[in-house]
Motif scaffolding. Structure first.
Motif, PDB file in Angstrom:
ATOM      1  N   ALA A 184      -7.173  -6.162 -35.204  1.00  0.00           N
ATOM      2  CA  ALA A 184      -7.937  -6.648 -34.091  1.00  0.00           C
ATOM      3  C   ALA A 184      -7.375  -6.237 -32.848  1.00  0.00           C
ATOM      4  N   GLY A 185      -5.892  -6.696 -32.765  1.00  0.00           N
ATOM      5  CA  GLY A 185      -5.073  -6.595 -31.701  1.00  0.00           C
ATOM      6  C   GLY A 185      -5.059  -5.057 -31.276  1.00  0.00           C
ATOM      7  N   VAL A 186      -4.911  -4.250 -32.106  1.00  0.00           N
ATOM      8  CA  VAL A 186      -4.771  -2.607 -31.851  1.00  0.00           C
ATOM      9  C   VAL A 186      -5.904  -2.229 -31.244  1.00  0.00           C
ATOM     10  N   VAL A 187      -7.250  -2.695 -31.894  1.00  0.00           N
ATOM     11  CA  VAL A 187      -8.264  -2.271 -31.553  1.00  0.00           C
ATOM     12  C   VAL A 187      -8.698  -2.869 -30.002  1.00  0.00           C
ATOM     13  N   ILE A 188      -8.330  -4.037 -29.662  1.00  0.00           N
ATOM     14  CA  ILE A 188      -8.768  -4.658 -28.251  1.00  0.00           C
ATOM     15  C   ILE A 188      -7.899  -3.709 -27.382  1.00  0.00           C
ATOM     16  N   LEU A 189      -6.616  -3.323 -27.616  1.00  0.00           N
ATOM     17  CA  LEU A 189      -5.429  -2.798 -26.924  1.00  0.00           C
ATOM     18  C   LEU A 189      -5.809  -1.428 -26.619  1.00  0.00           C
ATOM     19  N   LEU A 190      -6.325  -0.663 -27.573  1.00  0.00           N
ATOM     20  CA  LEU A 190      -6.827   0.594 -27.488  1.00  0.00           C
ATOM     21  C   LEU A 190      -8.308   0.505 -26.628  1.00  0.00           C
ATOM     22  N   GLY A 191      -8.993  -0.301 -26.713  1.00  0.00           N
ATOM     23  CA  GLY A 191     -10.317  -0.372 -25.848  1.00  0.00           C
ATOM     24  C   GLY A 191      -9.751  -0.547 -24.493  1.00  0.00           C
ATOM     25  N   LYS A 192      -8.899  -1.417 -24.332  1.00  0.00           N
ATOM     26  CA  LYS A 192      -8.395  -1.621 -23.001  1.00  0.00           C
ATOM     27  C   LYS A 192      -7.667  -0.614 -22.359  1.00  0.00           C
ATOM     28  N   LEU A 193      -6.940   0.107 -22.927  1.00  0.00           N
ATOM     29  CA  LEU A 193      -6.474   1.418 -22.372  1.00  0.00           C
ATOM     30  C   LEU A 193      -7.455   2.604 -22.144  1.00  0.00           C
ATOM     31  N   GLY A 194      -8.783   2.291 -22.632  1.00  0.00           N
ATOM     32  CA  GLY A 194      -9.787   3.400 -22.476  1.00  0.00           C
ATOM     33  C   GLY A 194      -9.832   4.500 -23.439  1.00  0.00           C
ATOM     34  N   VAL A 195      -9.112   4.207 -24.644  1.00  0.00           N
ATOM     35  CA  VAL A 195      -9.204   5.160 -25.655  1.00  0.00           C
ATOM     36  C   VAL A 195     -10.558   5.457 -26.005  1.00  0.00           C
ATOM     37  N   PHE A 196     -11.329   4.530 -26.366  1.00  0.00           N
ATOM     38  CA  PHE A 196     -12.620   4.499 -26.795  1.00  0.00           C
ATOM     39  C   PHE A 196     -13.649   4.861 -26.003  1.00  0.00           C
ATOM     40  N   SER A 197     -13.443   4.835 -24.643  1.00  0.00           N
ATOM     41  CA  SER A 197     -14.437   5.286 -23.740  1.00  0.00           C
ATOM     42  C   SER A 197     -14.402   6.773 -23.440  1.00  0.00           C
ATOM     43  N   PHE A 198     -12.845   7.174 -23.605  1.00  0.00           N
ATOM     44  CA  PHE A 198     -12.696   8.708 -23.502  1.00  0.00           C
ATOM     45  C   PHE A 198     -13.251   9.330 -24.707  1.00  0.00           C
ATOM     46  N   ILE A 199     -13.169   8.942 -25.767  1.00  0.00           N
ATOM     47  CA  ILE A 199     -13.624   9.454 -27.063  1.00  0.00           C
ATOM     48  C   ILE A 199     -15.021   9.513 -27.004  1.00  0.00           C
ATOM     49  N   GLY A 200     -15.581   8.426 -26.697  1.00  0.00           N
ATOM     50  CA  GLY A 200     -17.126   8.434 -26.480  1.00  0.00           C
ATOM     51  C   GLY A 200     -17.849   9.430 -25.694  1.00  0.00           C
ATOM     52  N   SER A 201     -17.120   9.321 -24.357  1.00  0.00           N
ATOM     53  CA  SER A 201     -17.717  10.228 -23.522  1.00  0.00           C
ATOM     54  C   SER A 201     -17.381  11.820 -23.729  1.00  0.00           C
ATOM     55  N   VAL A 202     -16.411  12.247 -24.538  1.00  0.00           N
ATOM     56  CA  VAL A 202     -16.501  13.507 -24.900  1.00  0.00           C
ATOM     57  C   VAL A 202     -17.024  14.059 -26.101  1.00  0.00           C
ATOM     58  N   PHE A 203     -16.959  13.156 -27.127  1.00  0.00           N
ATOM     59  CA  PHE A 203     -17.673  13.631 -28.553  1.00  0.00           C
ATOM     60  C   PHE A 203     -18.682  12.776 -28.839  1.00  0.00           C
ATOM     61  N   TRP A 204     -19.469  12.208 -27.827  1.00  0.00           N
ATOM     62  CA  TRP A 204     -20.828  11.630 -28.307  1.00  0.00           C
ATOM     63  C   TRP A 204     -21.702  12.619 -28.888  1.00  0.00           C
ATOM     64  N   PRO A 205     -21.659  14.015 -28.397  1.00  0.00           N
ATOM     65  CA  PRO A 205     -22.578  15.006 -29.173  1.00  0.00           C
ATOM     66  C   PRO A 205     -22.356  14.735 -30.775  1.00  0.00           C
ATOM     67  N   LEU A 206     -21.396  14.633 -31.198  1.00  0.00           N
ATOM     68  CA  LEU A 206     -21.178  14.641 -32.638  1.00  0.00           C
ATOM     69  C   LEU A 206     -22.327  13.324 -33.438  1.00  0.00           C
ATOM     70  N   PHE A 207     -22.692  12.448 -32.493  1.00  0.00           N
ATOM     71  CA  PHE A 207     -23.608  11.686 -32.989  1.00  0.00           C
ATOM     72  C   PHE A 207     -25.156  12.236 -33.010  1.00  0.00           C
ATOM     73  N   VAL A 208     -25.228  13.694 -32.502  1.00  0.00           N
ATOM     74  CA  VAL A 208     -26.420  14.442 -32.733  1.00  0.00           C
ATOM     75  C   VAL A 208     -26.093  15.412 -33.853  1.00  0.00           C
ATOM     76  N   LEU A 209     -25.117  15.809 -33.716  1.00  0.00           N
ATOM     77  CA  LEU A 209     -24.712  16.923 -34.796  1.00  0.00           C
ATOM     78  C   LEU A 209     -24.563  16.405 -35.962  1.00  0.00           C
ATOM     79  N   ILE A 210     -23.802  15.351 -36.367  1.00  0.00           N
ATOM     80  CA  ILE A 210     -23.824  14.700 -37.713  1.00  0.00           C
ATOM     81  C   ILE A 210     -25.070  14.400 -38.481  1.00  0.00           C
ATOM     82  N   PRO A 211     -26.355  13.981 -37.786  1.00  0.00           N
ATOM     83  CA  PRO A 211     -27.397  14.069 -38.613  1.00  0.00           C
ATOM     84  C   PRO A 211     -28.044  15.261 -38.903  1.00  0.00           C
TER      85      PRO A 211
END
Length: 160
Positions: free
Chosen positions: A15-42
């Motif tokens: 939980a601490g690692v996830v919160i830390l990565l979220g605050k560092l912007g890792v998830f927003s970067f991954i989401g902004s770059v790789f969101w088309p995978l949510f269209v490709l995977i289906p």
């Protein structure tokens, strides 16, 4: 008791690692770059389910469309969304791909699906040609005029 404490420690650590990565912007970067995978995977999943003999061939229509659209979105994510002004005919082409896959892999080989796929692909190609000619057409006209004028000048001198 120690085993339960160890498991709780792992959960708290994660939980601490996830919160830390979220605050560092890792998830927003991954989401902004790789969101088309949510269209490709289906789209890929529909293909896998068809070829695994779990779903009928009709699922290849949305599967092909989603796959083409996801690749288009990935391209625009990498090279810029301003390219969409040239690439929008690929939305029409996605329909053609889905219908062609349906025609290709359905046991009855529906002729209507092939006809509509071919017509849709031709419409997409014509739209793409118009878009490219509209945006780059003036350059093609200018080059054609320069080449024609140069050829006329050089051709006249060679005859003298």
């Amino acid at each position: 008791m120690i085993k339960n404490q160890y498991s709780t420690g792992i959960v708290i650590l994660l939980a601490g690692v996830v919160i830390l990565l979220g605050k560092l912007g890792v998830f927003s970067f991954i989401g902004s770059v790789f969101w088309p995978l949510f269209v490709l995977i289906p789209g890929v999943l529909l293909h896998v389910l068809y070829f695994g003999r779990l779903l009928p061939a009709a699922v290849l229509i949305p599967g092909g469309m989603l796959s083409v659209y996801a690749l288009l979105f990935l391209f625009c994510n990498v090279f810029g969304w301003d390219n969409m002004k040239y690439l929008w005919p690929f939305f029409i082409f996605g329909i053609a791909v889905g219908l062609y896959e349906y025609h290709l892999f359905d046991l009855s080989r529906p002729r209507t699906a092939f006809t509509v796929a071919a017509a849709t692909a031709i419409i997409a190609a014509v739209c793409l040609a118009f878009v490219l000619l509209w945006s780059w057409g003036i350059y093609l006209i200018a080059i054609a005029l320069v080449v024609t004028g140069g050829w006329m000048m050089i051709g006249r001198r060679a005859r003298w």
